[in-house]
Design a protein around this motif. Structure first.
Motif, short mmCIF file in Angstrom:
data_model
loop_
_atom_site.label_atom_id
_atom_site.label_comp_id
_atom_site.label_asym_id
_atom_site.label_seq_id
_atom_site.Cartn_x
_atom_site.Cartn_y
_atom_site.Cartn_z
N ARG A 176 93.85 64.63 -8.56
CA ARG A 176 94.88 65.03 -9.52
C ARG A 176 96.15 65.46 -8.81
O ARG A 176 97.26 65.18 -9.28
N ASN A 177 96.01 66.14 -7.67
CA ASN A 177 97.19 66.54 -6.89
C ASN A 177 97.97 65.31 -6.42
O ASN A 177 99.21 65.30 -6.41
N ILE A 178 97.22 64.28 -6.01
CA ILE A 178 97.87 63.05 -5.57
C ILE A 178 98.56 62.36 -6.74
O ILE A 178 99.72 61.93 -6.63
N ILE A 179 97.88 62.29 -7.87
CA ILE A 179 98.47 61.66 -9.06
C ILE A 179 99.74 62.39 -9.49
O ILE A 179 100.75 61.77 -9.85
N ASP A 180 99.70 63.72 -9.45
CA ASP A 180 100.87 64.52 -9.82
C ASP A 180 102.08 64.20 -8.94
O ASP A 180 103.22 64.37 -9.37
N ARG A 181 101.81 63.78 -7.72
CA ARG A 181 102.89 63.52 -6.74
C ARG A 181 103.53 62.15 -6.92
O ARG A 181 104.65 61.92 -6.47
N ILE A 182 102.82 61.23 -7.57
CA ILE A 182 103.29 59.85 -7.69
C ILE A 182 104.23 59.72 -8.89
O ILE A 182 103.86 60.11 -10.00
N PRO A 183 105.42 59.14 -8.71
CA PRO A 183 106.29 58.90 -9.87
C PRO A 183 105.58 58.03 -10.90
O PRO A 183 104.84 57.11 -10.54
N LEU A 184 105.81 58.30 -12.17
CA LEU A 184 105.08 57.57 -13.21
C LEU A 184 105.37 56.08 -13.21
O LEU A 184 104.56 55.28 -13.68
N ASP A 185 106.52 55.67 -12.64
CA ASP A 185 106.83 54.24 -12.60
C ASP A 185 106.23 53.53 -11.39
O ASP A 185 106.52 52.36 -11.13
N ARG A 186 105.34 54.24 -10.65
CA ARG A 186 104.66 53.63 -9.51
C ARG A 186 103.15 53.67 -9.66
O ARG A 186 102.42 53.39 -8.70
#
Length: 246
Positions: A176-186
């Protein structure tokens, strides 16, 4: 819905999984571990409109790479999708590190001037994978199940790459920490079935809905909006491939 990384050929009943995918309408990229596996599966998948066969050279199959590289080159023109490829410098793959790098260089050389959708394995080797992507000027690759340092993730984002997230990632704090870091358009979605278990059963492409529900919560949007965002990301990623691959 979209499943960008599923090992259909590794389920006990691959044909049943393929039929379920077709009936569900979930566009699924069927990754393989070796070119010979891709070649064996291709005739069985030709009739399925929702499945895209992908040509792979998995880093943990490095003992077979020398004999499989020629077949990779021969079958490269048969698909617009490449996966699973990459590097694995974990304890499991450390002994074949040099062969893996040689193989990834070989694959990137094929892709260099002929864009493909690329699904990457990078466990314990995230910085090296990114370095090779830059060396060969490979644009918009997809890091499958990214688990490396956030600093390298940030570098990959700046370089224009994407990330596919799966049910295991949305259920773990680290994921979840990794997902939170990724821009939603990526962000893209993947099952990585059958390697992930959910309620003691291998996940299937149908479990993509679980990921979209979590992404909707993270982005504060509806399930449908999350699905549209992921699909838009995928369509953007395919633009250069469509322009250059018949």
């Amino acid at each position: 819905m979209l499943d960008t990384h599923c090992h259909i050929d590794l389920y006990p009943n691959p044909h049943a999984i393929a039929k379920a995918v077709e009936q569900s309408g979930i566009l699924t990229i069927a990754v393989t571990n070796l070119p010979s596996h891709f070649e064996m599966g291709l005739p069985h998948l030709r009739g399925f409109q929702q499945i895209r066969p992908a040509l792979g050279l998995h880093p943990l199959m490095a003992e077979y790479h020398q004999g499989e590289r020629k077949k990779f080159k021969q079958t490269f023109s048969k698909t617009s999708y490449i996966g699973e490829i990459g590097l694995d410098f974990s304890k499991e793959g450390r002994d074949t590190k040099d062969i893996q790098i040689e193989s990834l260089r070989f694959v990137f050389k094929q892709i260099q001037n002929r864009p493909r959708f690329v699904s990457l394995h990078s466990r314990g080797a995230e910085s090296k994978v990114l370095e090779l992507l830059e060396e060969f000027n490979i644009q918009s690759a997809v890091f499958h199940w990214y688990s490396g340092p956030l600093t390298v993730l940030d570098q990959a984002v700046r370089a224009g790459h994407y990330f596919s997230v799966n049910p295991a990632m949305v259920r773990s704090k680290t994921g979840r920490n990794i997902i939170d870091r990724i821009p939603l358009d990526r962000i893209l979605t993947e099952s990585d079935g059958p390697h992930i278990q959910l309620k003691s059963q291998p996940v299937r492409p149908s479990n993509i809905k679980d990921i979209l529900e979590v992404l909707g919560d993270i982005w504060a949007v509806s399930f449908q909006e999350a699905d549209r965002q992921v699909w838009a990301n995928f369509m953007k990623l395919l633009i250069p491939i469509r322009e250059q691959v018949p």
